[in-house]
Design a protein around this motif. Structure first.
Motif, PDB file in Angstrom:
ATOM      1  N   ARG A 222       0.824  -1.216   0.000  1.00 40.61           N
ATOM      2  CA  ARG A 222       0.000   0.000   0.000  1.00 40.61           C
ATOM      3  C   ARG A 222       0.858   1.265   0.000  1.00 40.61           C
ATOM      4  O   ARG A 222       0.484   2.283  -0.573  1.00 40.61           O
ATOM      5  CB  ARG A 222      -0.918  -0.001   1.224  1.00 40.61           C
ATOM      6  CG  ARG A 222      -2.153  -0.870   1.070  1.00 40.61           C
ATOM      7  CD  ARG A 222      -3.150  -0.566   2.167  1.00 40.61           C
ATOM      8  NE  ARG A 222      -2.606  -0.851   3.497  1.00 40.61           N
ATOM      9  CZ  ARG A 222      -2.708  -2.018   4.108  1.00 40.61           C
ATOM     10  NH1 ARG A 222      -3.329  -3.034   3.502  1.00 40.61           N
ATOM     11  NH2 ARG A 222      -2.200  -2.196   5.312  1.00 40.61           N
ATOM     12  N   GLU A 223       2.025   1.183   0.628  1.00 44.95           N
ATOM     13  CA  GLU A 223       2.906   2.348   0.723  1.00 44.95           C
ATOM     14  C   GLU A 223       3.861   2.466  -0.464  1.00 44.95           C
ATOM     15  O   GLU A 223       4.676   3.386  -0.512  1.00 44.95           O
ATOM     16  CB  GLU A 223       3.712   2.271   2.027  1.00 44.95           C
ATOM     17  CG  GLU A 223       2.842   2.345   3.277  1.00 44.95           C
ATOM     18  CD  GLU A 223       3.620   2.001   4.534  1.00 44.95           C
ATOM     19  OE1 GLU A 223       4.859   1.828   4.428  1.00 44.95           O
ATOM     20  OE2 GLU A 223       3.000   1.904   5.615  1.00 44.95           O
ATOM     21  N   GLY A 224       3.769   1.531  -1.413  1.00 47.06           N
ATOM     22  CA  GLY A 224       4.656   1.583  -2.578  1.00 47.06           C
ATOM     23  C   GLY A 224       6.064   1.097  -2.298  1.00 47.06           C
ATOM     24  O   GLY A 224       6.978   1.350  -3.098  1.00 47.06           O
ATOM     25  N   ARG A 225       6.267   0.393  -1.199  1.00 47.90           N
ATOM     26  CA  ARG A 225       7.577  -0.199  -0.910  1.00 47.90           C
ATOM     27  C   ARG A 225       7.577  -1.609  -1.520  1.00 47.90           C
ATOM     28  O   ARG A 225       7.460  -2.616  -0.833  1.00 47.90           O
ATOM     29  CB  ARG A 225       7.830  -0.242   0.594  1.00 47.90           C
ATOM     30  CG  ARG A 225       7.965   1.130   1.230  1.00 47.90           C
ATOM     31  CD  ARG A 225       8.321   1.052   2.713  1.00 47.90           C
ATOM     32  NE  ARG A 225       7.209   0.599   3.542  1.00 47.90           N
ATOM     33  CZ  ARG A 225       7.170  -0.547   4.202  1.00 47.90           C
ATOM     34  NH1 ARG A 225       8.188  -1.403   4.122  1.00 47.90           N
ATOM     35  NH2 ARG A 225       6.120  -0.875   4.949  1.00 47.90           N
ATOM     36  N   TRP A 226       7.718  -1.631  -2.842  1.00 49.52           N
ATOM     37  CA  TRP A 226       7.466  -2.859  -3.596  1.00 49.52           C
ATOM     38  C   TRP A 226       8.445  -3.978  -3.259  1.00 49.52           C
ATOM     39  O   TRP A 226       8.038  -5.135  -3.094  1.00 49.52           O
ATOM     40  CB  TRP A 226       7.504  -2.556  -5.095  1.00 49.52           C
ATOM     41  CG  TRP A 226       6.593  -1.450  -5.501  1.00 49.52           C
ATOM     42  CD1 TRP A 226       6.941  -0.207  -5.945  1.00 49.52           C
ATOM     43  CD2 TRP A 226       5.156  -1.478  -5.504  1.00 49.52           C
ATOM     44  NE1 TRP A 226       5.826   0.541  -6.222  1.00 49.52           N
ATOM     45  CE2 TRP A 226       4.705  -0.218  -5.957  1.00 49.52           C
ATOM     46  CE3 TRP A 226       4.205  -2.437  -5.163  1.00 49.52           C
ATOM     47  CZ2 TRP A 226       3.368   0.111  -6.102  1.00 49.52           C
ATOM     48  CZ3 TRP A 226       2.863  -2.126  -5.296  1.00 49.52           C
ATOM     49  CH2 TRP A 226       2.446  -0.862  -5.751  1.00 49.52           C
ATOM     50  N   GLU A 227       9.705  -3.660  -3.168  1.00 46.57           N
ATOM     51  CA  GLU A 227      10.699  -4.708  -2.859  1.00 46.57           C
ATOM     52  C   GLU A 227      10.452  -5.289  -1.468  1.00 46.57           C
ATOM     53  O   GLU A 227      10.554  -6.501  -1.264  1.00 46.57           O
ATOM     54  CB  GLU A 227      12.114  -4.154  -2.962  1.00 46.57           C
ATOM     55  CG  GLU A 227      12.574  -3.813  -4.374  1.00 46.57           C
ATOM     56  CD  GLU A 227      12.813  -5.053  -5.234  1.00 46.57           C
ATOM     57  OE1 GLU A 227      12.586  -6.177  -4.758  1.00 46.57           O
ATOM     58  OE2 GLU A 227      13.252  -4.878  -6.393  1.00 46.57           O
ATOM     59  N   ASP A 228      10.136  -4.425  -0.501  1.00 45.57           N
ATOM     60  CA  ASP A 228       9.859  -4.917   0.857  1.00 45.57           C
ATOM     61  C   ASP A 228       8.628  -5.821   0.850  1.00 45.57           C
ATOM     62  O   ASP A 228       8.593  -6.848   1.545  1.00 45.57           O
ATOM     63  CB  ASP A 228       9.626  -3.739   1.800  1.00 45.57           C
ATOM     64  CG  ASP A 228      10.894  -2.937   2.066  1.00 45.57           C
ATOM     65  OD1 ASP A 228      11.986  -3.475   1.814  1.00 45.57           O
ATOM     66  OD2 ASP A 228      10.780  -1.786   2.515  1.00 45.57           O
ATOM     67  N   ALA A 229       7.621  -5.427   0.073  1.00 42.79           N
ATOM     68  CA  ALA A 229       6.402  -6.231   0.007  1.00 42.79           C
ATOM     69  C   ALA A 229       6.686  -7.603  -0.586  1.00 42.79           C
ATOM     70  O   ALA A 229       6.240  -8.637  -0.048  1.00 42.79           O
ATOM     71  CB  ALA A 229       5.346  -5.503  -0.826  1.00 42.79           C
ATOM     72  N   ALA A 230       7.419  -7.625  -1.712  1.00 44.19           N
ATOM     73  CA  ALA A 230       7.724  -8.905  -2.360  1.00 44.19           C
ATOM     74  C   ALA A 230       8.547  -9.795  -1.431  1.00 44.19           C
ATOM     75  O   ALA A 230       8.328 -11.016  -1.354  1.00 44.19           O
ATOM     76  CB  ALA A 230       8.464  -8.655  -3.665  1.00 44.19           C
TER      77      ALA A 230
END
Length: 509
Positions: A141-149
């Motif tokens: 949701r916050e756009g922290r894509w690498e952290d999310a993946a």
């Protein structure tokens, strides 16, 4: 046999003493760690001691006592971490307990599991999995894509997730990459979007068809947005290069790139139709005006290309090294008149003198021509070539063969060494306005050994065996030159196309 037995009896006590010393050392290390309250580490030292010496009873006793203490301490740490809201660290305490129990079993002993150990362990693992899923959703949701993946992928790692949990993490991680790619595309970064979407296909070993279709559609939209058209102009050479090797090298390089390397363009690069490009260029040049960046820019506009690539071969160096000269003797033999062969030799005299490596060195060609006679027809010496160094001096002054009588014993020479050919090309990439977008140079080098004969008369009059006759076989020299040329051309082609694609792609986000 008696001596061997005696030696064995002497060595065995030493080995046993060494093993006992090693086990005792580990036992003492365990005592020190236990005194410091480091029960987990102490238990591992006691296990090492038992492994070295299973008869060391003190180590066995301490392993069970300290092992139980280590398990209880780790369970207390689980409760503390749970209270702090750190389920992942708490779950890793259970993993540490599992590893210790496995180590103890490996030395033939066993630690008893505390009551309800497996239930508590599973519950903690569940909470760790839920934490990773929640962390991944927050990061997404916050756009922290690498952290999310990374969070979603961690679900499938340490904590023995159920099948439903694994599937949920797969779906969530895949959706991260697709959502990320859509954001990149919306920000007009098509290359970034294409690459991120590609990662969605590698989450699972077997990607569902619906995901493949969604990624394909996204990548197609990225390509439509970002693809540039590149036109490759005919390769040219400087006048000096043409003096040395004629137009053969540029024609070979142009053909190698056109038939292979230009056709291997990466995504976001499309090659213009060369036939259309060259037709438009002929119309603009009209056989009079030299090719220039401004003129190329006009041609690009006519064919709908974004960039033009101009390649010019600027130098070629031919260098002979480690040259050795061996003098040999042979007898002039009587030759039967073969009129067809004589006429063919007369017709081919100039061609043979020009079309083989080493012209100007009088190597068995009967007639030696000056560099002016051979311009554009083969290899000649120049400022760009080291070919004539050493043994070429004064070689071009003789215009006829020396005449010998039948049965005369004459001297001929065999030159051998290593021949290296190095070619360089300048590359200029221009846009529709004829402005330089990128400039770079590419060089390529290859070589091989040579072994060639030199005789100041007609080499076909020499009485030689088959092996020595080949020293004067121009076709073999031609074959070696063609092999080197193919290698140099292929390396130039790879360098030019790879650097060109990288330069063009650097302008696409």
């Amino acid at each position: 046999m008696a001596r061997k037995l005696e030696r064995f009896c002497l060595v065995m006590p030493l080995l046993l003493a060494t093993a006992c010393a090693s086990a005792t050392d580990r036992f003492n290390d365990g005592l020190e760690l236990q005194a410091q309250g480091r029960y987990m580490e102490a238990a591992y030292r006691y296990a090492d001691a038992v492994e070295k010496d299973a008869s060391l009873q003190e180590a066995r006793d301490q392993l069970l006592i300290v092992g139980d203490s280590a398990v209880l301490v780790a369970l207390d740490e689980v409760d503390r971490l749970e209270d702090r809201g750190e389920p992942v660290l708490a779950a890793r305490q259970f993993l540490a307990i599992d590893r210790l129990m496995s180590r103890v079993r490996s030395v033939g002993m066993r630690l008893l599991e505390p009551e309800n150990y497996r239930v508590a362990r599973r519950a903690t693992f569940e909470r760790a999995v839920e934490w990773y899923m929640a962390e991944g959703e927050d990061a997404s949701r916050e756009g922290r894509w690498e952290d999310a993946a990374r969070a979603f992928a961690s679900v499938r790692g340490e904590f023995s997730p159920s099948r439903d949990q694994r599937e949920a993490s797969f779906d969530a991680e895949t959706r991260v990459f697709i959502d990320w790619a859509e954001i990149e595309l919306g920000d007009r970064r098509p290359r970034a979007a294409y690459g991120v979407a590609e990662r969605a296909l590698s989450v699972r070993r077997s990607t569902p068809r619906s995901i493949v279709m969604e990624v394909t559609d996204l990548q197609d939209r990225a390509l439509d947005m970002g693809t540039v058209v590149v036109a490759a102009l005919p390769v040219s050479s400087t006048g000096r290069v043409r003096d040395i090797v004629g137009a053969d090298l540029e024609i070979a390089l142009d053909g190698a790139m056109e038939s292979g390397h230009w056709r291997q363009a990466p995504p976001f690069v499309a090659m213009a139709d060369n036939n259309i490009l060259r037709r438009e260029l002929r119309g603009l040049l009209r056989g009079i005006i030299p090719q220039s960046p401004a003129l190329v820019g006009r041609a690009l506009d006519l064919i709908g290309a974004d960039y033009g690539v101009m390649v010019e071969i600027t130098s070629i160096r031919i260098r002979d090294e480690d040259v050795e000269v061996e003098e040999r003797t042979a007898v002039i033999r009587r030759q039967e008149v073969d009129r067809n062969r004589s006429r063919q030799r007369e017709r081919d005299a100039d061609r043979d003198a020009c079309n083989v490596p080493g012209v100007g060195q009088d190597r068995g060609r009967g007639i030696s021509l000056s560099p002016d006679d051979c311009r554009g027809r083969g290899w000649v010496g120049s400022e760009n070539s080291d070919q004539n160094s050493g043994r070429a001096s004064g070689g071009n002054s003789r215009r006829t063969w020396v005449t010998y009588e039948v049965d005369d014993t004459v001297t001929y020479r065999v030159h051998s060494g290593e021949r290296t050919v190095r070619a360089e090309a300048d590359v200029l990439i221009v846009d529709l306005d004829g402005r330089a977008v990128a400039e770079f140079s590419i060089s390529a080098e290859d070589g091989g050994s040579f072994r060639e004969g030199e005789f100041d008369g007609d080499p076909w009059q020499l009485r030689l065996n088959n092996r020595n006759t080949r020293l004067f076989d121009w076709s073999e020299w031609d074959d070696e030159w063609l092999r080197i040329r193919r290698s140099v051309v292929d390396r130039l082609a790879v360098g030019v196309t790879v650097e060109t694609f990288e330069a063009v792609l650097s302008g696409i986000e």
